[in-house]
Design a protein around this motif. Structure first.
Motif, PDB file in Angstrom:
ATOM      1  N   ASN A  15       0.782  -1.287   0.199  1.00 21.42           N
ATOM      2  CA  ASN A  15      -0.273   0.368   0.055  1.00 21.42           C
ATOM      3  C   ASN A  15       1.277   1.299  -0.220  1.00 21.42           C
ATOM      4  O   ASN A  15       0.840   2.520  -0.924  1.00 21.42           O
ATOM      5  N   MET A  16       1.698   1.161   0.499  1.00 20.57           N
ATOM      6  CA  MET A  16       2.794   2.517   1.157  1.00 20.57           C
ATOM      7  C   MET A  16       3.221   2.477  -0.247  1.00 20.57           C
ATOM      8  O   MET A  16       4.009   3.659  -0.859  1.00 20.57           O
ATOM      9  N   TRP A  17       3.927   1.569  -1.047  1.00 19.58           N
ATOM     10  CA  TRP A  17       4.511   0.847  -2.349  1.00 19.58           C
ATOM     11  C   TRP A  17       4.052   2.028  -4.163  1.00 19.58           C
ATOM     12  O   TRP A  17       4.417   2.838  -3.960  1.00 19.58           O
ATOM     13  N   ALA A  18       2.247   1.823  -3.737  1.00 16.41           N
ATOM     14  CA  ALA A  18       1.470   2.217  -4.621  1.00 16.41           C
ATOM     15  C   ALA A  18       1.064   3.624  -4.148  1.00 16.41           C
ATOM     16  O   ALA A  18       1.093   4.240  -5.504  1.00 16.41           O
ATOM     17  N   SER A  19       1.320   3.842  -3.196  1.00 14.35           N
ATOM     18  CA  SER A  19       1.303   6.046  -2.559  1.00 14.35           C
ATOM     19  C   SER A  19       1.923   6.056  -3.320  1.00 14.35           C
ATOM     20  O   SER A  19       2.056   7.394  -4.044  1.00 14.35           O
ATOM     21  N   THR A  20       3.409   6.215  -2.748  1.00 11.05           N
ATOM     22  CA  THR A  20       4.300   6.454  -3.249  1.00 11.05           C
ATOM     23  C   THR A  20       4.620   6.500  -4.639  1.00 11.05           C
ATOM     24  O   THR A  20       5.491   7.469  -5.455  1.00 11.05           O
ATOM     25  N   TYR A  21       4.774   5.260  -4.933  1.00 11.25           N
ATOM     26  CA  TYR A  21       4.865   4.642  -6.637  1.00 11.25           C
ATOM     27  C   TYR A  21       4.430   6.232  -7.704  1.00 11.25           C
ATOM     28  O   TYR A  21       4.541   6.955  -8.657  1.00 11.25           O
ATOM     29  N   PHE A  22       2.669   6.216  -7.112  1.00 11.26           N
ATOM     30  CA  PHE A  22       1.887   6.645  -8.170  1.00 11.26           C
ATOM     31  C   PHE A  22       1.864   8.044  -7.925  1.00 11.26           C
ATOM     32  O   PHE A  22       1.880   8.979  -8.787  1.00 11.26           O
ATOM     33  N   LEU A  23       1.966   7.865  -6.685  1.00  9.94           N
ATOM     34  CA  LEU A  23       2.288   9.821  -6.018  1.00  9.94           C
ATOM     35  C   LEU A  23       3.833  10.406  -7.599  1.00  9.94           C
ATOM     36  O   LEU A  23       3.530  11.467  -8.312  1.00  9.94           O
ATOM     37  N   LEU A  24       5.356   9.867  -7.043  1.00  8.70           N
ATOM     38  CA  LEU A  24       5.817  10.414  -7.486  1.00  8.70           C
ATOM     39  C   LEU A  24       5.728  10.030  -9.503  1.00  8.70           C
ATOM     40  O   LEU A  24       5.809  11.404 -10.008  1.00  8.70           O
ATOM     41  N   THR A  25       5.402   8.932  -9.621  1.00 14.97           N
ATOM     42  CA  THR A  25       5.483   9.352 -11.416  1.00 14.97           C
ATOM     43  C   THR A  25       4.317  10.004 -11.832  1.00 14.97           C
ATOM     44  O   THR A  25       4.391  10.312 -12.912  1.00 14.97           O
ATOM     45  N   GLY A  26       2.891  10.175 -10.740  1.00 15.42           N
ATOM     46  CA  GLY A  26       2.382  10.500 -11.571  1.00 15.42           C
ATOM     47  C   GLY A  26       2.065  12.381 -11.219  1.00 15.42           C
ATOM     48  O   GLY A  26       1.813  12.892 -12.706  1.00 15.42           O
ATOM     49  N   PHE A  27       3.009  12.716 -10.758  1.00 17.38           N
ATOM     50  CA  PHE A  27       3.642  13.582 -10.830  1.00 17.38           C
ATOM     51  C   PHE A  27       3.979  14.555 -11.996  1.00 17.38           C
ATOM     52  O   PHE A  27       4.762  15.461 -12.409  1.00 17.38           O
ATOM     53  N   HIS A  28       5.337  13.049 -12.119  1.00 17.89           N
ATOM     54  CA  HIS A  28       6.672  13.788 -13.037  1.00 17.89           C
ATOM     55  C   HIS A  28       5.574  13.598 -14.495  1.00 17.89           C
ATOM     56  O   HIS A  28       5.607  14.557 -15.298  1.00 17.89           O
ATOM     57  N   ALA A  29       4.882  12.369 -14.762  1.00 18.03           N
ATOM     58  CA  ALA A  29       4.180  12.440 -15.885  1.00 18.03           C
ATOM     59  C   ALA A  29       2.909  14.362 -16.125  1.00 18.03           C
ATOM     60  O   ALA A  29       2.802  14.273 -17.316  1.00 18.03           O
ATOM     61  N   ILE A  30       2.688  14.492 -15.233  1.00 19.56           N
ATOM     62  CA  ILE A  30       2.024  15.511 -15.450  1.00 19.56           C
ATOM     63  C   ILE A  30       2.575  16.754 -15.670  1.00 19.56           C
ATOM     64  O   ILE A  30       2.010  17.438 -17.112  1.00 19.56           O
ATOM     65  N   HIS A  31       3.927  16.646 -15.420  1.00 17.81           N
ATOM     66  CA  HIS A  31       5.466  17.608 -16.243  1.00 17.81           C
ATOM     67  C   HIS A  31       5.460  17.397 -17.961  1.00 17.81           C
ATOM     68  O   HIS A  31       4.994  18.179 -18.137  1.00 17.81           O
ATOM     69  N   VAL A  32       5.102  16.355 -17.607  1.00 18.00           N
ATOM     70  CA  VAL A  32       5.548  15.772 -18.946  1.00 18.00           C
ATOM     71  C   VAL A  32       4.015  16.308 -19.935  1.00 18.00           C
ATOM     72  O   VAL A  32       4.729  16.453 -20.953  1.00 18.00           O
ATOM     73  N   ILE A  33       2.959  15.886 -19.760  1.00 19.17           N
ATOM     74  CA  ILE A  33       2.261  16.523 -20.085  1.00 19.17           C
ATOM     75  C   ILE A  33       2.047  17.459 -20.670  1.00 19.17           C
ATOM     76  O   ILE A  33       1.535  18.186 -21.733  1.00 19.17           O
TER      77      ILE A  33
END
Lengths: 152, 333
Positions: free
Chosen positions: B269-287
């Protein structure tokens, strides 16, 4: 006098925006070298994943190595792709305060590491993840042997 | 420019002191703004990455990449894609400096396509997590931290829900063929539903047996063994990179995708929270970068546009920079 100052400031602004780099011409070949270096370094951190990497049992070595590689890659991108190597001294005005503030931000997290303890509340422990025993998957394999007769 | 300035000076000459403003830093306003923005971005990602490190090393356990269906080669490929796009942005600017507009347009399109490839791969990766029930939060997440009675009863509840759903489907088909028994017998859907029902009842019996064993066992080890056995049958945990023995992903959930049973990933659960938060914010920057590149496609990328290309280039290199740190931290640590 003031006029001259204005024109001068504008002139250097113009240089920056259009000709760039204060006369230093960053050749295409330099970019290609940096690109190759970045590829090699990505390969180097990926190497820690391969079975040829000799320090699988000591992950800290791999972590240190990968962070060193990442910092080198970051420096290459900042210095050459972002042209910071060729910029005038104004670059320090913007980069040093930002670097200090992110350092403070990281220092602010230190108490979270330092004040962490092995003690946990009972209600937390009830739902807390259970670390696997030494020897990965040992619990699971052990469990499987015992679970089969129970399931039938 | 000097003339324009003189006119401006005249306009304000009515009893005012003619003040002169010149930039504090010898760079264009646009570039100054981008650098200031990037320094706030440095702090933003330093905070996120620092928090990730605190959480990851403070966690009682952390899943291995294989357990959360993370593929290192795919991550390395995406790193390579972003590095290529950084080079193409630089080459776009070099071409624009030489007023070679068509070459600049070509490099811009290359960058745009590479950015899209990165996002496409990211979507593929996200999908691999989602299809295994790995989400950052409820109600979609099927991750349990450990195999306990709570988990066993969640498995049983899921099986009960499956059974009632299948029963309803089967009843609906039977109703449709009420006057055609021959057609009912040949109905392929019904045959499949019956097959699934048989499996669900077998698994329900298994799960109940495990639950009983776990609840009544007179020592903790036996109880844990039974529960871990159940979790392992549904989704076995991964193996070390060097360990080639056994198939890491061959549990009930992989054999029968429709089951979607709860899974046990310690620390998941902690893994999923951090993974999706970090890669999600990065993906927003890419978009955001891709939106700007898309807006630049109709522009003439000559000498006049160099400043603009340089600014978006700075932003894009920063996005690359963040990924340079995220890749080892998320995939290889």
């Amino acid at each position: 006098m003031t006029h001259h100052g204005h024109q001068h400031a504008h002139g250097s602004m113009h240089d920056d925006a259009h000709a760039g780099d204060h006369g230093h011409d960053v050749g295409i070949s330099k970019y290609i070298y940096v690109f190759l270096a970045l590829c090699v370094l990505t390969g180097a951190s990926f190497f820690t994943y391969s079975s040829l990497w000799p320090f699988h049992s000591q992950p800290a070595i791999g972590w240190t190595f990968m962070m060193a590689v990442s910092c080198t890659k970051a420096m290459l991108v900042i210095l050459f792709f972002m042209h910071v190597k060729y910029e005038a001294n104004w670059k320090y005005v913007l980069t040093i305060p930002a670097a200090f503030m992110s350092l403070f931000l990281l220092l602010a997290l230190v108490p979270d590491i330092g004040m962490r303890s092995r003690w946990t509340a009972e209600e937390r422990q009830q739902f807390m993840a259970e670390p696997r025993d030494a020897g990965h998957g040992e619990i699971v394999k052990h469990g499987e042997e015992h679970a089969e007769p129970a399931a039938h | 420019m000097a003339t324009a300035h003189a006119t401006a000076h005249d306009d304000h000459a009515h009893g005012h002191v003619g003040l002169e403003y010149h930039p504090g830093l010898p760079i264009s306003n646009g570039k100054l703004i981008v650098w200031l923005f990037l320094s706030t971005e440095i702090m933003f990602f330093a905070g996120l990455i620092g928090t990730y490190i605190v959480l990851r090393f403070g966690a009682p356990t952390w899943p291995l990449p294989h357990e959360v269906h993370l593929s290192e080669p795919i991550g390395a490929f995406n790193t390579f894609v972003l590095i290529c796009s950084s080079v193409s942005v630089v080459l776009c600017m070099e071409s624009a400096k030489k007023n070679n507009t068509s070459a600049a347009k070509g490099w811009l399109l290359t960058t745009f396509v590479l950015g899209c490839v990165f996002l496409g791969v990211k979507m593929y990766e996200y999908n691999a997590k989602f299809s295994h029930g790995i989400y950052p939060a409820l109600p979609h997440s099927r991750i349990y931290e450990k195999a306990d009675l709570n988990y066993a009863s969640a498995v049983r509840l899921r099986l009960e829900a499956l059974r009632s759903g299948l029963d309803a489907e089967s009843a609906a088909i039977k109703e449709r063929y009420a006057e055609d028994p021959a057609g009912l017998e040949q109905n392929a859907d019904l045959a499949e539903i019956n097959e699934r029902l048989a499996l669900v009842s077998k698994l329900t019996a298994d799960a109940q047996a495990v639950e009983t064993t776990a609840a009544t066992a007179n020592n903790v080890t036996a109880s844990r063994a039974a529960l871990n056995g159940l979790a392992n049958k549904i989704m076995p945990l991964g193996h070390h990179p060097g360990d080639e023995s056994g198939d890491a992903h061959h549990g009930l959930n992989d054999e029968h995708h429709w089951l979607k049973l709860p899974i046990v990933i310690p620390g998941g659960n902690m893994w999923a929270s951090t993974y999706f938060l970090l890669t999600g914010f990065h993906a927003i920057h890419v978009i955001v970068g891709l939106i700007v590149f898309a807006m630049m496609i109709p522009m003439t990328l000559g000498v006049m546009a160099t400043g603009f290309i340089e600014n978006i280039g700075l932003y894009w290199h920063f996005v690359d920079l963040v990924w340079i740190f995220l890749f080892p931290l998320l995939y290889l640590f």
